[in-house]
Every structure is written in structure tokens, then in C-alpha cells.
Write a protein that holds these residues in place. Sequence first.
Motif, PDB file in Angstrom:
ATOM      1  N   THR A  46       0.616  -1.226  -0.161  1.00 11.49           N
ATOM      2  CA  THR A  46       0.054   0.026   0.090  1.00 11.49           C
ATOM      3  C   THR A  46       0.951   1.243  -0.097  1.00 11.49           C
ATOM      4  OG1 THR A  46      -1.785  -1.164   1.537  1.00 11.49           O
ATOM      5  CG2 THR A  46      -1.872   1.323   1.345  1.00 11.49           C
ATOM      6  N   SER A  47       0.857   1.870  -1.085  1.00 12.29           N
ATOM      7  CA  SER A  47       1.599   3.379  -1.129  1.00 12.29           C
ATOM      8  C   SER A  47       0.817   4.449  -0.645  1.00 12.29           C
ATOM      9  CB  SER A  47       1.831   3.438  -2.621  1.00 12.29           C
ATOM     10  OG  SER A  47       0.786   3.904  -3.612  1.00 12.29           O
ATOM     11  N   ILE A  48       1.728   5.554  -0.378  1.00 12.66           N
ATOM     12  CA  ILE A  48       1.000   6.685   0.258  1.00 12.66           C
ATOM     13  C   ILE A  48      -0.066   6.976  -0.821  1.00 12.66           C
ATOM     14  CG2 ILE A  48       1.345   9.245   0.607  1.00 12.66           C
ATOM     15  CD1 ILE A  48       2.083   7.118   3.013  1.00 12.66           C
ATOM     16  N   SER A  49       0.403   7.215  -2.198  1.00 18.98           N
ATOM     17  CA  SER A  49      -0.573   7.515  -3.138  1.00 18.98           C
ATOM     18  C   SER A  49      -2.022   6.819  -3.018  1.00 18.98           C
ATOM     19  CB  SER A  49      -0.109   7.649  -4.703  1.00 18.98           C
ATOM     20  OG  SER A  49       0.306   6.190  -4.763  1.00 18.98           O
ATOM     21  N   ASP A  50      -1.854   5.387  -2.840  1.00 15.14           N
ATOM     22  CA  ASP A  50      -3.049   4.604  -2.506  1.00 15.14           C
ATOM     23  C   ASP A  50      -3.784   5.238  -1.699  1.00 15.14           C
ATOM     24  OD1 ASP A  50      -2.085   2.890  -4.769  1.00 15.14           O
ATOM     25  OD2 ASP A  50      -1.177   1.405  -3.386  1.00 15.14           O
ATOM     26  N   MET A  55      -8.515   7.888   0.919  1.00 14.35           N
ATOM     27  CA  MET A  55      -8.931   8.422   1.778  1.00 14.35           C
ATOM     28  C   MET A  55      -9.653   9.751   1.388  1.00 14.35           C
ATOM     29  SD  MET A  55      -5.557   7.566   4.522  1.00 14.35           S
ATOM     30  CE  MET A  55      -6.227   8.311   5.744  1.00 14.35           C
ATOM     31  N   GLY A  56      -9.158  10.131   0.307  1.00 15.42           N
ATOM     32  CA  GLY A  56      -9.857  11.402  -0.060  1.00 15.42           C
ATOM     33  C   GLY A  56      -8.896  12.910   0.426  1.00 15.42           C
ATOM     34  N   ILE A  57      -7.640  12.641   0.714  1.00 11.55           N
ATOM     35  CA  ILE A  57      -7.070  13.654   1.229  1.00 11.55           C
ATOM     36  C   ILE A  57      -5.795  13.882   0.307  1.00 11.55           C
ATOM     37  CG2 ILE A  57      -8.120  13.520   3.422  1.00 11.55           C
ATOM     38  CD1 ILE A  57      -5.718  12.093   4.684  1.00 11.55           C
ATOM     39  N   GLY A  58      -5.124  14.924   0.669  1.00  9.49           N
ATOM     40  CA  GLY A  58      -3.459  14.937   0.383  1.00  9.49           C
ATOM     41  C   GLY A  58      -2.603  14.510   1.302  1.00  9.49           C
ATOM     42  N   SER A  59      -1.517  14.113   0.810  1.00 10.57           N
ATOM     43  CA  SER A  59      -0.128  13.744   1.493  1.00 10.57           C
ATOM     44  C   SER A  59      -0.108  14.597   2.708  1.00 10.57           C
ATOM     45  CB  SER A  59       0.844  13.330   0.956  1.00 10.57           C
ATOM     46  OG  SER A  59       1.449  14.597   0.171  1.00 10.57           O
ATOM     47  N   PRO A  60      -0.010  15.941   2.714  1.00 12.00           N
ATOM     48  CA  PRO A  60       0.214  16.646   3.978  1.00 12.00           C
ATOM     49  C   PRO A  60      -0.874  16.560   4.985  1.00 12.00           C
ATOM     50  CG  PRO A  60       0.401  18.169   1.912  1.00 12.00           C
ATOM     51  CD  PRO A  60      -0.216  16.808   1.408  1.00 12.00           C
ATOM     52  N   SER A  61      -2.103  16.488   4.390  1.00 14.31           N
ATOM     53  CA  SER A  61      -3.220  16.160   5.587  1.00 14.31           C
ATOM     54  C   SER A  61      -3.025  14.759   6.246  1.00 14.31           C
ATOM     55  CB  SER A  61      -4.578  16.151   4.958  1.00 14.31           C
ATOM     56  OG  SER A  61      -4.885  17.542   4.245  1.00 14.31           O
ATOM     57  N   LEU A  62      -2.540  13.774   5.350  1.00 10.73           N
ATOM     58  CA  LEU A  62      -2.553  12.286   6.059  1.00 10.73           C
ATOM     59  C   LEU A  62      -1.358  12.656   7.094  1.00 10.73           C
ATOM     60  CD1 LEU A  62      -2.124   9.123   4.021  1.00 10.73           C
ATOM     61  CD2 LEU A  62      -0.315   9.636   5.775  1.00 10.73           C
ATOM     62  N   TYR A  63      -0.042  13.025   6.660  1.00  9.65           N
ATOM     63  CA  TYR A  63       0.965  13.230   7.818  1.00  9.65           C
ATOM     64  C   TYR A  63       0.534  13.991   8.910  1.00  9.65           C
ATOM     65  CZ  TYR A  63       3.891  10.949   4.504  1.00  9.65           C
ATOM     66  OH  TYR A  63       4.518   9.804   3.706  1.00  9.65           O
ATOM     67  N   ALA A  64      -0.146  15.219   8.736  1.00  8.66           N
ATOM     68  CA  ALA A  64      -0.536  16.092   9.775  1.00  8.66           C
ATOM     69  C   ALA A  64      -1.783  15.399  10.562  1.00  8.66           C
ATOM     70  CB  ALA A  64      -1.351  17.172   9.194  1.00  8.66           C
ATOM     71  N   ALA A  65      -2.344  14.632  10.115  1.00  2.54           N
ATOM     72  CA  ALA A  65      -3.585  13.873  11.047  1.00  2.54           C
ATOM     73  C   ALA A  65      -2.814  12.460  11.556  1.00  2.54           C
ATOM     74  CB  ALA A  65      -4.706  13.457  10.048  1.00  2.54           C
ATOM     75  N   PHE A  66      -1.978  11.797  10.698  1.00  3.21           N
ATOM     76  CA  PHE A  66      -1.654  10.341  11.372  1.00  3.21           C
ATOM     77  C   PHE A  66      -0.174  10.527  11.839  1.00  3.21           C
ATOM     78  CE2 PHE A  66      -5.468   9.847   8.738  1.00  3.21           C
ATOM     79  CZ  PHE A  66      -6.458   9.251   9.828  1.00  3.21           C
ATOM     80  N   GLY A  67       0.624  11.306  11.285  1.00  2.88           N
ATOM     81  CA  GLY A  67       2.187  11.251  11.444  1.00  2.88           C
ATOM     82  C   GLY A  67       2.957  10.626  10.754  1.00  2.88           C
ATOM     83  N   SER A  68       2.526   9.236  10.199  1.00  3.17           N
ATOM     84  CA  SER A  68       3.298   8.414   9.314  1.00  3.17           C
ATOM     85  C   SER A  68       2.521   7.312   8.755  1.00  3.17           C
ATOM     86  CB  SER A  68       4.913   8.097   9.849  1.00  3.17           C
ATOM     87  OG  SER A  68       4.382   6.962  10.892  1.00  3.17           O
ATOM     88  N   LYS A  69       2.899   6.639   7.658  1.00  2.00           N
ATOM     89  CA  LYS A  69       2.263   5.381   7.099  1.00  2.00           C
ATOM     90  C   LYS A  69       2.364   4.467   8.382  1.00  2.00           C
ATOM     91  CE  LYS A  69       2.666   2.001   3.649  1.00  2.00           C
ATOM     92  NZ  LYS A  69       3.517   1.294   2.610  1.00  2.00           N
ATOM     93  N   GLU A  70       3.493   4.272   8.955  1.00  2.00           N
ATOM     94  CA  GLU A  70       3.488   3.295  10.025  1.00  2.00           C
ATOM     95  C   GLU A  70       2.442   3.530  11.080  1.00  2.00           C
ATOM     96  OE1 GLU A  70       7.161   3.182   7.622  1.00  2.00           O
ATOM     97  OE2 GLU A  70       6.012   4.638   8.621  1.00  2.00           O
ATOM     98  N   ALA A  71       2.143   5.002  11.574  1.00  2.00           N
ATOM     99  CA  ALA A  71       1.603   5.063  12.539  1.00  2.00           C
ATOM    100  C   ALA A  71       0.066   5.135  12.085  1.00  2.00           C
ATOM    101  CB  ALA A  71       1.504   6.698  13.177  1.00  2.00           C
TER     102      ALA A  71
END
Length: 218
Positions: A46-50, A55-71
Motif C-alpha cells: 500500500t503506497s502513500i498515493s494509494d 482517503m480523499g485527502i492529500g499527503s500533507p493532510s495524511l501526515y498532519a493527521a496520522f504522523g506517518s504511514k506506520e502510525a
Amino acid sequence: MQNSSPASCPTGAPRIRGRGRPRAFDRAHALGQAMRLFWSKGFAATSISDLTAAMGIGSPSLYAAFGSKEALYAEALRHYGEQYEASVWANFAAARTAREAVAALLMDSAAALTGSCGRVEPLGCMVTLSAAGSEGHVELGDLVRAARARGLRRVGDRLDRAVAEGELGASVDVPALARFVVTVQNGMSVQARDGASREALEAVAHLTMLGWEARVGG
């Protein structure tokens, strides 16, 4: 499920808002989408782009909300437990005897693992099928193994109680019997992912319980 009622389906998680200004997306919905993607594809595939697409969000929002792919994966695992644990374990916990509890666990698993709750979800169990630990992600692997161990411990504790109450003989090898039950359940998860039907897995559960008396010494 010892002629018990069908497994109950989990309800949706409530929307979660952060402090201050509301987020521009529904965090609970986004987490659910990430959970389904990890469940279906696994962590490494599963990639970040996947994730951002699902999730319907951009990668900045993903990292802001969850911290990292691992988290995000760790939180998705917790979310999975909150959403689906009751559908497999509720009747197990409520059963009067160990035999009824094990039968309920296997029959309810047959329903839950094959998507018989009327919801469009990946097949099988996210925890059982996870390969995060073998993909070089040690901490995630530890989380997955701990989740698997909780299931084994639940079965073992219920069998220990049955021995203490006289339902099972003191000579019963409780750790081996508990591991046998969980091994059957894990195999059902793999079979479900490969397309086995609820009816096929219920047949496995019935066959497993036919040998109960022989395994516990009558």
C-alpha cells in the motif's frame, strides 16, 4: 456457533474531531478507508498515493493527521479491533460452557471472515493475514503478534476456567487445545481470503466440534 444467533455486525465508528478548528475531512471515515486498503493489500504493497486516493485527502493532510504511514497502520489495526472484535468474540464471551464458546467462535468467524454482515469489506482477518512483521517493520510486527496472542490467550483462559469448573478434565493439554482452536480459526481466515464461502467454513467448524469429546477426554 452452538445453534446460537448469527454474529452481530459492528456499528460504524463515530466521527472524531480534533481540538480547535474542525479538520477539512472526516477523520473517522478516512481511517476506515485506510484500514480497508491495508486489510486488502497489506502494509508494504500500500503506497502513500494509494492511501491518499482512498482517503480523499492529500499527503500533507495524511501526515498532519496520522504522523506517518506506520502510525496510520497502527491506528488502522486498533480501528479494526474496535469495529470487528465483537462480531467474532461476543458470543464466545457469553457462552455458558467452553464447548459452546469454541463453537460460537468458529461459527461466528465463518460469518465475519466471509463478509456475511452485509458490508462491503475485504475477506479474511486483517490481523491474521498481516505480513507487516515479515516485511521488515519490527514495531508493526510486534503489534500484530500481540493482537494474535490476545486471541490465543482468550481461548486458553476460557479452557483453564473449564478445567477449574470441572467441565474439562485436569489431564487436558489446555495450551495445545487452545492453539489447535486458534489454528483452525486462522486457517479459516486464509480460506476466506481465497474465496471459501460461509457455508464451507461453517462445515469446517462443525467438523472441528465433532471431535471435541475425543480431544478433551470425554
